[in-house]
Design an enzyme around this catalytic site. Structure first.
Site, short mmCIF file in Angstrom:
data_model
loop_
_atom_site.label_atom_id
_atom_site.label_comp_id
_atom_site.label_asym_id
_atom_site.label_seq_id
_atom_site.Cartn_x
_atom_site.Cartn_y
_atom_site.Cartn_z
N ARG A 76 -24.52 14.10 19.98
CA ARG A 76 -24.51 12.80 19.33
C ARG A 76 -23.22 12.07 19.66
NH1 ARG A 76 -25.39 14.77 13.28
NH2 ARG A 76 -27.67 14.94 13.31
N HIS A 119 -8.99 6.04 2.85
CA HIS A 119 -7.75 6.31 2.12
C HIS A 119 -7.14 7.68 2.37
CE1 HIS A 119 -9.01 2.73 -0.05
NE2 HIS A 119 -7.76 2.61 -0.42
N VAL A 120 -7.94 8.66 2.84
CA VAL A 120 -7.31 9.97 3.07
C VAL A 120 -6.18 9.88 4.08
CG1 VAL A 120 -9.23 11.50 2.43
CG2 VAL A 120 -9.12 10.59 4.75
N GLY A 150 -5.86 0.22 10.69
CA GLY A 150 -5.26 -0.65 11.69
C GLY A 150 -5.96 -1.99 11.73
N GLU A 170 -10.01 -0.33 12.39
CA GLU A 170 -10.85 -1.15 11.49
C GLU A 170 -10.81 -2.63 11.87
OE1 GLU A 170 -9.28 -1.21 7.42
OE2 GLU A 170 -7.27 -0.80 8.19
N GLU A 197 5.61 -6.05 5.31
CA GLU A 197 5.81 -7.46 5.61
C GLU A 197 5.98 -8.31 4.34
OE1 GLU A 197 2.57 -8.43 8.07
OE2 GLU A 197 3.52 -10.25 8.88
N GLY A 247 0.82 -1.21 0.00
CA GLY A 247 0.00 0.00 0.00
C GLY A 247 0.85 1.25 0.00
N ASP A 292 0.69 1.41 9.36
CA ASP A 292 0.11 0.96 10.64
C ASP A 292 1.14 0.93 11.77
OD1 ASP A 292 -2.32 0.68 9.44
OD2 ASP A 292 -2.17 -1.48 9.15
#
Lengths: 342, 342, 342, 342
Positions: free
Chosen positions: B163, B272-273, B171, B222, B103, B10, B128
């Protein structure tokens, strides 16, 4: 247990994050109460306090500056200073003191702790990152980000007009901000206080840049100085530490470059914008962790210690060691950066 | 000496800074020439190259992404993959290879170097921050800054409407981005993959926040997962590593919080930002230094090594060690952060 | 049809967005070809050109500065200037010229168009926003954002140290940047060139702020001047337009405030950072629309016109009118802002 | 004179700047007192108030959200709603009301003012910029800046992986945010609610981008819809206005593009980050001016009016006209932008 907190010296993004972390953990986990001392050592010296509890620290994490105020007051130099500090601590029933500050502020904490038996814990603060005992201090990352963003912006002006742009950044005794922002911003020369610069060399770098139709950016720390002979003596002043320094090395440098190379040169002095405003995420994280560990040191009654960053760990070091040694830029690091000059 | 360079996995802010530093130092100090391989291991496998010299790396320091392109191609899984890579290195007269990646990408470099005698040096890249051998990887600081800024913004919406705002950050296997941005952003709960969360506990934090008339922010990685029983199985999917994961833990969490507490809840998935755009100053500095030290490792013919950050020093570690161990969030760090929950 | 494009005067965020829009629409919709002239009017005067096609404008939308370079060359003051320009236009087979610039650059375009029959269209550019014919010019919004962010940062330093902070922003003849950034940044005094300031009044505002335990920010345009008698004459210089101006009104002001109020005062001169770097979204939008409408004016052979913003519409106005009238700050606007002073 | 102030509907950067300007000018210049009503029309309906004076508005200029809270309560739909509002205004001795909000909030103000004799003045607020009576509303510029910055970041990821990136931005009924941020961010397609999109055309744009080795960004407003036949009906839901809308047009679009072009596609839904946090300088300026002019309308007893921006002037328009007409994107503007598609 009642803990006093004060912040001294120049302001720095992250001070409020330290205060918040100290209070949140102190109240919630240890049941402590807090007294805020106003304006650094002025607070304990004069008995000037502000309430410091959880409502007082709400919403301050992202804010620059310090809710406690700051000053350069030194109780060791005031008449009966130590006695007045001790009397005020007694008056406000303060059992321990956390001092957040730089060389001067922590120097006082060291003396009070080691010589006068005042239970003190220190949190290091210097935007210049020049304290030997810690890998980084909070505020530094914010300053470097601001300086880097400014350099990014200046590149386009330099290119459009084919001018030299000199950027003067903070750093009286150490060139960390200049080195980091210069590298991050792609500067074509970086001048730091640790190494007197050779004006001929600087001009050579400037000219080599123009030869490939690009315009150079020169980043200079406010404390950088040229080699002997390059500087007109009457431009020199003594700073508050008694060291000789240029007043406005950035302006001086632009004029000299212009005179020697015939290229237009302009200076930008970033000044106070580098030390104000919301801290970067890294600085909020570091400051928060410093705060959490400082209140742990209080709980452990580990007086005369300072929290410090080593790698990714927060450790404790003796205050005495921490405040006596300046961390200057390693010549190897400076040489390493040199591949990008010119 | 001709050195090949590739970037795999990535994309990540700082990749271009690494490439630039490698080429600048390689050409200027060691007189090397370079070949860029396109799209990770696809490049050496298929013989897909791009010119890589000093003009090619001009102006790329502040740019996100990678000028070399990226992919997840794995030559070890391709037919005659190793042979084809070796043939292409020979064809392009490449004497050494610098692989920049995570990795998977470095796993290939490890095998090629240790088992097949291909002279490789690695540069670690994971947004990450979950690689054991290095204190930090570049890109992480940028991601944390972006997430923190988003959390800052969401606070005002949460307060104005009373709210719950759930922020899902990157992650999958490690909660570093969640932990750092959650702490820096003043989140009221942080949920990470390393520790299954208790939905009752999360709801209790949410409600305690409303009790003092503030609105809570919940930061969730995530890859975070609730304790058994909390999750409806049909919402689960298998990720590419074969692990069970929630599809959209953020959305799921907001719905559950709403259902249990009766408070309105909304989710923002940063996505993605977090991994694009200009790198922070810290990431440019780290990436630049990784590049400078990677080309030094090539010069030293120190094959099978990876550059890594330890404190403020760049060191070399064996590639084999580096790529086999995930660095997850230390439970002590997570507990430390807990003082701010609720 | 072959169209020449040039950018003159000080650089400004958005110049590249204009160039890109001109070329994209000109090539794709009208089938035109383009010639880039380098460094403003220097380009047509000396026949200095760069290729200008769709690949040349790729990726330049978010970049500050100008890919065509800039200068203050005035062909009307050069020997046989008009003839040389016309000869070069003929030599490069350029049928029409789009000039992007401020008062000076467009003044040349006006003369060439109205008096010498050179088919010219103008695009206004002034970071100071002081052109009468248009509601806004691109670059201004970016400058105001940068100045406002700096003021935001300086507030925390002012408060922490209870100091006066003077911020000098751009604006020689008009105070738009000072007015907008001062209002947006919550300044306690705003000083503009259109109205000579009363130093006693400024000091009164400063002191009223301290009375409520807050620290004041004073925003001053570089062209602001005190009322007679307040200024030491030897500090005055003549600017390039022959007007008397203070050299460094910010520094001077801080010294005077300090002397009169006894409060510490510091100055930050924002300088070139205000005009460099990536344009704000508004400036990219405005610059893009200016470019699209400029090439439409060429297609309509509507020579001697300039594009301008009126409300949300782009209109065309005669170049002659546009370049002869300075748009200064309306006294009513300045009075309106006064409610926040002190 | 005592003036009530309320903020209704979705939060929006700039609300606090309006409130601050109203109070500063009202107190300092006209000697008014203020009552803050909490959570929009809920406040006057239930008699829920907060103190509103100069200390209450200190430091709120740069803060997002609203210190008064917000809600979508509609007193016209509540039992005896109008009577309860009038009773509470009498109880708190409120002589006039300033309502800051969008179509719904101002619709109530219109009815109260025109039909029930409640002295009301309105300030328009819609982050979508879709109110006909004003050139711009505050909050919009901030949202466009945030969306543009996100698009900037996504470009590098798109390029590095040669993927399609779909960015879903706010805009249910009007495509202003999509149009402005798409143009400013250099998007390769912009899809707005005003014009149903043709999926074949979108895919053609996407593919033309890949042909020149670039990766496309598609910006889509949340309310955009494909032409008939392109959409699976079960994905549709009714929004609160009873209109059919896609749930998650961004996700749907990415899947369809992937299916039809065979290119990887990803979606980012910006969501609430667009509406929170510190306002841009433009929005602070506009909001401040709206506040100053709203209190002037109160002083003039000019009831039933709304402040609005026309060019660079603040004017007053009848509330009735202002709230009945949606300002959608002019087809000419959309066509103009089309030159950048593909």
């Amino acid at each position: 247990m009642r803990v006093g907190v004060l912040t001294g010296g120049g302001d720095c993004p992250g001070l409020n994050a330290v205060i918040r972390a100290i209070v949140r953990k102190g109240v919630q986990e240890y049941g402590y109460e807090f007294t805020g001392f106003r304006d650094g050592w002025h607070g304990p010296l004069e008995g000037d306090t502000v309430p410091l509890d959880i409502p007082a620290v709400r919403g301050i994490l992202p804010r620059g500056g310090t809710i406690l105020g700051s000053s350069r007051t030194n109780p060791l130099k005031a008449e009966n200073g130590v006695r007045r500090v001790k009397d005020n601590l007694a008056k406000y029933e303060v059992d321990a003191l956390i001092a957040i500050g730089g060389e001067d502020t922590l120097g006082v904490a060291t003396a009070l702790s080691d010589e006068y038996g005042v239970p003190c814990v220190g949190v290091p603060k210097t935007i210049d990152n020049d304290l030997a005992a810690t890998d980084y201090t909070f505020g530094f990352d914010t300053a470097v980000n601001i300086a880097t963003e400014a350099i990014d912006r200046l590149h386009t002006t330099a290119e459009s007009h084919m001018r030299v742009l000199v950027v003067e950044v903070m750093g009286r005794h150490a060139g960390w901000i200049a080195l980091h922002s210069g590298l991050a911003g792609g500067a074509n020369a970086i001048l730091i206080p640790e190494q007197r610069f050779d004006l001929d060399q600087v001009c050579a770098w400037v000219e080599s840049r123009f030869k490939i139709r690009y315009a150079p950016i020169v980043v200079v720390a406010e404390g950088a100085m040229p080699k002997d002979g390059d500087m007109v003596l009457k431009d020199q002043t003594l700073d508050s530490f008694g060291h000789v320094r240029l007043s406005g090395v950035g302006e001086w440098l632009a004029k000299e470059i212009e005179r020697r190379t015939g290229k237009e040169a302009r200076t930008t002095v970033l000044g106070h914008v580098q030390r104000g405003g919301t801290p970067s995420a890294f600085d909020r994280w570091l400051a928060t962790r410093f705060g959490l560990h400082a209140i742990d040191a209080v709980r452990d009654q580990d007086w005369g210690k300072m929290v410090a960053l080593r790698g990714t760990e927060i450790v404790r070091v003796p205050l005495r060691d921490a405040t006596t040694q300046l961390k200057t830029v390693d010549p190897r690091l400076y040489t390493e950066a040199g591949v990008f000059f010119g």
